[in-house]
Design a protein around this motif. Structure first.
Motif, short mmCIF file in Angstrom:
data_model
loop_
_atom_site.label_atom_id
_atom_site.label_comp_id
_atom_site.label_asym_id
_atom_site.label_seq_id
_atom_site.Cartn_x
_atom_site.Cartn_y
_atom_site.Cartn_z
N UNK A 20 0.82 -1.19 0.12
CA UNK A 20 -0.06 0.05 -0.05
C UNK A 20 0.95 1.15 -0.08
N UNK A 21 2.15 0.95 0.28
CA UNK A 21 3.27 2.31 0.25
C UNK A 21 3.25 2.72 -1.01
N UNK A 22 3.16 4.10 -1.42
CA UNK A 22 3.45 4.37 -2.66
C UNK A 22 4.53 5.64 -2.62
N UNK A 23 5.50 5.86 -3.54
CA UNK A 23 6.22 7.05 -3.40
C UNK A 23 5.58 8.27 -4.09
N UNK A 24 5.47 9.48 -3.50
CA UNK A 24 4.79 10.25 -4.11
C UNK A 24 5.25 11.74 -3.78
N UNK A 25 5.20 12.69 -4.63
CA UNK A 25 5.41 14.20 -4.50
C UNK A 25 4.38 14.83 -3.76
#
Length: 328
Positions: A20-25
Motif C-alpha cells: 500500500x506504500x507509494x512514493x509520491x510528491x
C-alpha cells in the motif's frame, strides 16, 4: 532558507501490507511554533511502523485513525540536517545535525519535529546510525534502567539479543554493570558477544528455561514461550519484561499484558510489560552513551526511499539483525 515546493515521501492512503506504500510528491511541512524542519537523511523503521501501516492489531487504529491512517507518511525515527526552525525554538539552527522522532512521518525528504524530540547527533555516529537509535534505544533504556532497575552484579537475560531493541538492551545492561546473557541464533552469536554479553545462548541448541541458571532480569523480545515457562528462569524476586508486541489481530498483546499483571498479584516475581514513552532526556542519555563508546547501533540493512516497502517487509519477518534504515 527552505524554499522547496514539493518533496518525495513514502505514503499510504489505506491500511494494508507494504504494497500500500507509494512514493509520491507532496507538499513539504512547515514548522510551527516550537517545531524544527529537518531535511531527513536517514530514517529507521521498527515493528511499530509495521503495525500502523497494516492497522493490525486493530486497537492501534484508535490512536492512528479508524478507517485510514491519520498521517499518511510512515516512519517515526530520523536523523538529518536542520532546514528551518519555528518560533520559540532555541538551541537549534539551520545546518545542525540532529536525530530524534516525529509523528508526521520520517520516510520523506522533510519532516516537522517538535524541538523537544531532537538532540544533536553524536560526533562518532553516522546519520544512519543516529537514525537507528530513538525508539528502540529508548525502549531498551527504559526497560533496563527504569522498569527492571538493573544494578551492578545482577544477572540479566536478553531474549532476542540480536534484534533492534535487544542489541541496545545488551549494551545498556552491560553499561549498568550487569552480567549479561544474550539469547539468539547461532549465526548471530558472534555479533551478540561483541556487544558486551558475558554469555551467549543459541536458542536452537539450548532451552534457557530448562537450564539451572536463574536471572534477576529477563527482557523477552520474542515471547515464543508462555509466561509460566519463562518464569522458571527468573529468580524468586526477579523482573520479567515481555516485549514482543505480538498478539491477536484485534487487541494485539493486551491479553498477555493483562495476564502478566494478574500473575504479578500472586508471586514475588515482577512481571512488567510496559510501553516506552519518548523523552528528550532519554534521547540525550542515549547520545551520551554513544559518545562514550558504550552504545553502538547495529544496522542490519539499508534501503533507499524507493524501497521503503521492502524495508518494512524485512522488519515484519521478526529476524532483523539490529536495525533497518532507509536513506533519503
Amino acid at each position: 532558507m527552505h524554499t522547496t515546493t514539493t518533496m518525495r515521501a513514502a505514503m499510504q492512503r489505506q491500511y494494508g501490507p507494504p504494497s500500500v506504500l507509494e512514493i509520491a510528491d507532496v507538499e513539504p511541512p512547515a514548522p510551527g511554533r516550537g517545531d524544527v524542519l529537518v531535511r531527513v537523511r536517514a530514517a529507521s523503521v521498527h515493528p511499530g511502523d509495521y503495525f500502523v501501516m497494516t492497522g493490525e492489531p486493530y486497537i492501534v487504529r484508535l490512536a492512528f485513525g479508524l478507517r485510514r491512517p491519520r498521517h499518511a507518511i510512515r516512519g517515526m525515527d530520523l536523523a538529518g540536517v536542520v532546514a528551518a526552525v519555528g518560533e520559540d525554538v532555541e538551541g537549534f539552527e539551520p545546518g545542525d545535525l540532529v536525530f530524534g522522532w516525529c509523528t508526521t512521518g520520517s520516510l520523506a525528504e522533510y519532516a516537522c519535529v517538535p524541538a523537544r524530540n531532537l538532540a544533536p547527533v553524536p560526533e562518532n555516529l553516522s546519520l544512519a546510525e543516529a537514525a537507528a537509535v530513538p525508539t528502540s534505544g529508548m525502549t531498551a533504556l527504559q526497560a533496563m534502567r527504569d522498569v527492571a532497575r538493573v544494578a551492578p552484579g545482577q544477572k540479566v537475560l536478553i531474549v532476542g539479543a540480536s534484534g533492534g531493541v535487544g542489541s541496545f538492551a545488551v549494551q545498556i545492561a552491560a553499561s549498568l554493570g550487569a552480567e549479561v546473557t544474550g539469547v539468539c541464533s547461532a549465526g548471530n552469536g558472534e555479533l551478540v558477544a561483541s556487544l558486551g554479553t558475558d554469555h551467549v545462548i543459541d536458542y536452537a541448541a539450548s532451552d534457557f528455561t530448562a537450564r539451572e541458571s536463574q536471572y534477576d532480569v529477563i527482557l523477552d523480545n520474542v515471547e515464543s514461550r508462555p509466561l509460566s515457562v519463562v518464569r522458571r528462569a527468573l529468580t524468586p524476586a526477579g523482573t520479567l519484561i515481555p516485549n514482543s508486541g505480538k498478539g491477536g489481530r484485534l487487541l494485539g498483546p493486551i491479553g498477555r499484558v493483562i495476564r502478566a499483571h494478574v500473575l504479578s498479584l500472586f508471586t514475588r516475581q515482577r512481571l512488567r510489560p510496559f510501553t516506552s514513552v519518548g523523552t528528550r532526556e532519554d534521547l540525550l542519555a542515549l547520545a551520551a552513551l554513544a559518545s562514550s563508546g558504550q552504545l553502538t547501533p547495529v544496522i542490519d540493512r539499508v534501503y533507499p526511499l524507493d524501497a521503503a516497502a521492502d524495508a518494512l517487509r524485512h522488519v515484519a519477518t521478526g529476524h532483523t539483525r539490529g536495525k533497518v534504515v532507509v536513506t533519503i
